[in-house]
Design a protein around this motif. Structure first.
Motif, short mmCIF file in Angstrom:
data_model
loop_
_atom_site.label_atom_id
_atom_site.label_comp_id
_atom_site.label_asym_id
_atom_site.label_seq_id
_atom_site.Cartn_x
_atom_site.Cartn_y
_atom_site.Cartn_z
N THR A 1 12.07 4.16 -3.75
CA THR A 1 12.96 4.09 -4.91
C THR A 1 12.57 3.00 -5.90
O THR A 1 13.06 2.99 -7.03
CB THR A 1 14.41 3.86 -4.44
N VAL A 2 11.71 2.07 -5.49
CA VAL A 2 11.22 1.06 -6.41
C VAL A 2 10.33 1.75 -7.44
O VAL A 2 9.54 2.64 -7.09
CB VAL A 2 10.45 -0.03 -5.65
N PRO A 3 10.43 1.39 -8.71
CA PRO A 3 9.61 2.06 -9.73
C PRO A 3 8.13 2.08 -9.35
O PRO A 3 7.58 1.11 -8.85
CB PRO A 3 9.87 1.23 -10.99
N ARG A 4 7.51 3.22 -9.59
CA ARG A 4 6.12 3.40 -9.19
C ARG A 4 5.19 2.42 -9.89
O ARG A 4 4.26 1.89 -9.27
CB ARG A 4 5.69 4.84 -9.50
N GLU A 5 5.43 2.11 -11.15
CA GLU A 5 4.53 1.20 -11.85
C GLU A 5 4.58 -0.21 -11.27
O GLU A 5 3.58 -0.94 -11.29
CB GLU A 5 4.89 1.16 -13.34
N VAL A 6 5.74 -0.61 -10.73
CA VAL A 6 5.84 -1.93 -10.10
C VAL A 6 5.00 -1.98 -8.84
O VAL A 6 4.23 -2.92 -8.61
CB VAL A 6 7.32 -2.27 -9.81
N ARG A 7 5.12 -0.96 -8.00
CA ARG A 7 4.35 -0.94 -6.75
C ARG A 7 2.86 -0.82 -7.02
O ARG A 7 2.04 -1.42 -6.32
CB ARG A 7 4.84 0.21 -5.87
N GLU A 8 2.49 -0.05 -8.04
CA GLU A 8 1.07 0.07 -8.37
C GLU A 8 0.50 -1.24 -8.90
O GLU A 8 -0.65 -1.58 -8.62
CB GLU A 8 0.88 1.19 -9.39
N ALA A 9 1.31 -1.99 -9.64
CA ALA A 9 0.84 -3.29 -10.13
C ALA A 9 0.58 -4.24 -8.96
O ALA A 9 -0.42 -4.97 -8.94
CB ALA A 9 1.87 -3.88 -11.09
N VAL A 10 1.47 -4.24 -7.98
CA VAL A 10 1.26 -5.09 -6.80
C VAL A 10 0.03 -4.62 -6.02
O VAL A 10 -0.76 -5.44 -5.52
CB VAL A 10 2.52 -5.06 -5.91
N LEU A 11 -0.15 -3.30 -5.92
CA LEU A 11 -1.31 -2.75 -5.20
C LEU A 11 -2.62 -3.20 -5.85
O LEU A 11 -3.52 -3.71 -5.16
CB LEU A 11 -1.21 -1.23 -5.19
N HIS A 12 -2.76 -3.05 -7.13
CA HIS A 12 -4.01 -3.38 -7.81
C HIS A 12 -4.31 -4.88 -7.72
O HIS A 12 -5.46 -5.29 -7.53
CB HIS A 12 -3.96 -2.93 -9.27
N SER A 13 -3.29 -5.71 -7.86
CA SER A 13 -3.52 -7.16 -7.79
C SER A 13 -3.91 -7.59 -6.38
O SER A 13 -4.78 -8.44 -6.20
CB SER A 13 -2.26 -7.90 -8.24
N ALA A 14 -3.28 -7.00 -5.36
CA ALA A 14 -3.60 -7.38 -3.98
C ALA A 14 -5.00 -6.94 -3.59
O ALA A 14 -5.76 -7.69 -2.97
CB ALA A 14 -2.57 -6.78 -3.03
N CYS A 15 -5.39 -5.72 -3.97
CA CYS A 15 -6.72 -5.23 -3.60
C CYS A 15 -7.82 -5.99 -4.33
O CYS A 15 -8.97 -6.00 -3.86
CB CYS A 15 -6.82 -3.74 -3.91
N ALA A 16 -7.52 -6.63 -5.46
CA ALA A 16 -8.51 -7.41 -6.17
C ALA A 16 -8.73 -8.78 -5.56
O ALA A 16 -9.77 -9.41 -5.79
CB ALA A 16 -8.11 -7.56 -7.64
N ARG A 17 -7.78 -9.26 -4.75
CA ARG A 17 -7.87 -10.63 -4.22
C ARG A 17 -8.16 -10.68 -2.72
O ARG A 17 -8.73 -11.67 -2.25
CB ARG A 17 -6.56 -11.38 -4.50
N PHE A 18 -7.76 -9.68 -1.97
CA PHE A 18 -7.91 -9.71 -0.51
C PHE A 18 -8.92 -8.65 -0.09
O PHE A 18 -9.03 -7.59 -0.71
CB PHE A 18 -6.56 -9.48 0.18
N SER A 19 -9.64 -8.94 0.99
CA SER A 19 -10.67 -8.01 1.46
C SER A 19 -10.08 -6.84 2.23
O SER A 19 -10.74 -5.82 2.38
CB SER A 19 -11.67 -8.76 2.35
N THR A 20 -8.86 -6.97 2.74
CA THR A 20 -8.20 -5.87 3.46
C THR A 20 -6.77 -5.76 2.99
O THR A 20 -6.03 -6.74 2.99
CB THR A 20 -8.22 -6.11 4.98
N VAL A 21 -6.39 -4.54 2.58
CA VAL A 21 -5.01 -4.24 2.19
C VAL A 21 -4.64 -2.92 2.86
O VAL A 21 -5.27 -1.89 2.61
CB VAL A 21 -4.85 -4.13 0.66
N LEU A 22 -3.64 -2.95 3.72
CA LEU A 22 -3.20 -1.77 4.45
C LEU A 22 -1.71 -1.58 4.20
O LEU A 22 -0.93 -2.53 4.29
CB LEU A 22 -3.45 -1.92 5.96
N GLY A 23 -1.33 -0.34 3.90
CA GLY A 23 0.06 -0.02 3.64
C GLY A 23 0.37 1.40 4.07
O GLY A 23 -0.33 1.99 4.91
N PRO A 24 1.41 2.00 3.50
CA PRO A 24 1.74 3.39 3.86
C PRO A 24 0.55 4.31 3.57
O PRO A 24 -0.13 4.19 2.56
CB PRO A 24 2.93 3.70 2.94
N GLY A 25 0.31 5.22 4.50
CA GLY A 25 -0.80 6.14 4.38
C GLY A 25 -2.06 5.70 5.09
O GLY A 25 -2.95 6.51 5.31
#
Length: 357
Positions: A232-256
């Motif tokens: 239910t959180v807006p998709r653009e908010v979650r995508e912004a967090v996703l892109h920033s995390a994947c740019a800084r950390f070598s491993t990012v694991l979430g749903p899927g």
């Protein structure tokens, strides 16, 4: 006879000078054998020996003296153990072991960036633990506000520094665009000596090396909580967090990614060959709204059921003359007439007759 007497006298004549010389040589040792009289001894002078003075009242007791003697002995023993003998034979004192100097990461991670006191190194079984560890309690934003890490996370200094940069540079501006500021970071898991996904016998997880953090939600100062896996959180908010995390950390694991990361996001700084990175986080769309399982409640302003039934009956009676005039009724009216007949037995018999035929 004369010859015999002369033979006896000659040895005595020759022996007397030898005896005299021998006696002269043994003169210094005559006192030892009592040949000469002993020399007179000197007079003995008696000395007066003073008696010891009485013990002072403020003198230490025997137990205190014994304790001091033990301490002095321990000090001397410690000094002897810290001394080494060099090849030249000269004693040199060995310096006591000093803690290692702070790392460059530790010097850069000041209180202006994060509240992260250093903790001793951890050396556990199976390679668990690490060096240069900190206890990350809060992240200090550029405006001096603090983002609390709840609960405090035990991480390597490099991981804590990367997390602080992520919050300060990416998440804080995102919260500002949402009209608030970030206040808390929901720490789901940090250091834990275990295998990957808590599977027995699996390879050591980056959590066991204090090199990973599981984030469940970000809390804002206005009381809003942004769950990173909430559809239910807006998709653009979650995508912004996703892109920033994947740019800084070598491993990012979430749903899927797998069944173990459906309710949180895993972040780590695992080093791989050729700087290989993993970013597996599907931002799911909201689920479609489904119809309720139970029927909706009857409105209060609806007419009673008896009145509604009579109105339906009057409509059907008014439709019969019109059908007689036309000579044939529509199919929907036939079906209404069939359903309004209270006795379905004749119709059943007709169907049986049709079946027999």
């Amino acid at each position: 006879m004369v010859t015999v007497a002369v033979g006896l006298l000659l040895p005595g004549v020759f022996c007397e000078p030898a005896l005299a010389a021998k006696a002269s040589r043994s003169t210094p040792w005559g006192d030892l054998f009592g040949i000469h009289p002993p020399k007179p001894r000197a007079k003995v002078h008696r000395a007066v020996v003073p008696l010891p003075q009485p013990r002072p009242a403020d003198a230490p007791s025997a137990e205190e003296l014994a304790k001091e003697a033990v301490k002095e002995t321990a000090k001397e023993t410690a000094k002897e153990t810290t001394k080494e003998t060099t090849k030249e034979g000269k004693p040199t004192e060995q310096a006591t072991p000093q803690p290692p100097p702070p790392s460059a990461c530790r010097l850069a991670l000041t209180e202006a960036i994060a509240i992260a006191p250093s903790i001793p190194d951890i050396r556990g079984a199976g390679g668990c633990g690490g060096e240069d560890l900190v206890r990350l309690e809060a992240i200090v934003l550029p405006d001096k506000r603090q983002v609390s890490v709840k609960p405090a996370a035990i991480l390597r200094c490099a991981m804590a520094s990367a997390l602080a940069d992520w919050i300060r540079s990416d998440i804080a501006p995102l919260a500002a665009r949402l009209g608030s500021t970030i206040s808390d970071l929901d720490n789901f898991d940090s250091f834990e000596c275990r295998g990957r996904n808590r599977i027995v016998g699996a390879r050591l997880s980056e959590h066991g090396r204090a090199n990973a953090l599981d984030v469940r939600a970000l809390k804002l100062a206005n009381g809003r909580s942004i769950s990173l896996t909430d559809r239910t959180v807006p998709r653009e908010v979650r995508e912004a967090v996703l892109h920033s995390a994947c740019a800084r950390f070598s491993t990012v694991l979430g749903p899927g990614s797998d069944w173990y990361h459906e309710d949180h996001i895993h972040l780590d700084l695992m080093e791989r060959r050729n700087n290989y990175r993993i970013c597996q986080w599907n931002v799911w769309d909201p689920l479609p709204q489904t119809a309720p399982l139970l029927p909706a409640e009857r409105p209060e302003e609806a007419p009673p059921r008896e009145v509604a039934a009579k109105s339906d009956g009057s409509k059907s009676d008014a439709a019969k003359p019109a059908a007689a005039k036309s000579g044939a009724a529509p199919a929907d009216e036939k079906s209404d007439a069939a359903t309004s007949d209270p006795d379905p037995k004749p119709a059943t018999k007709k169907r049986r007759q049709n079946r027999r035929s």
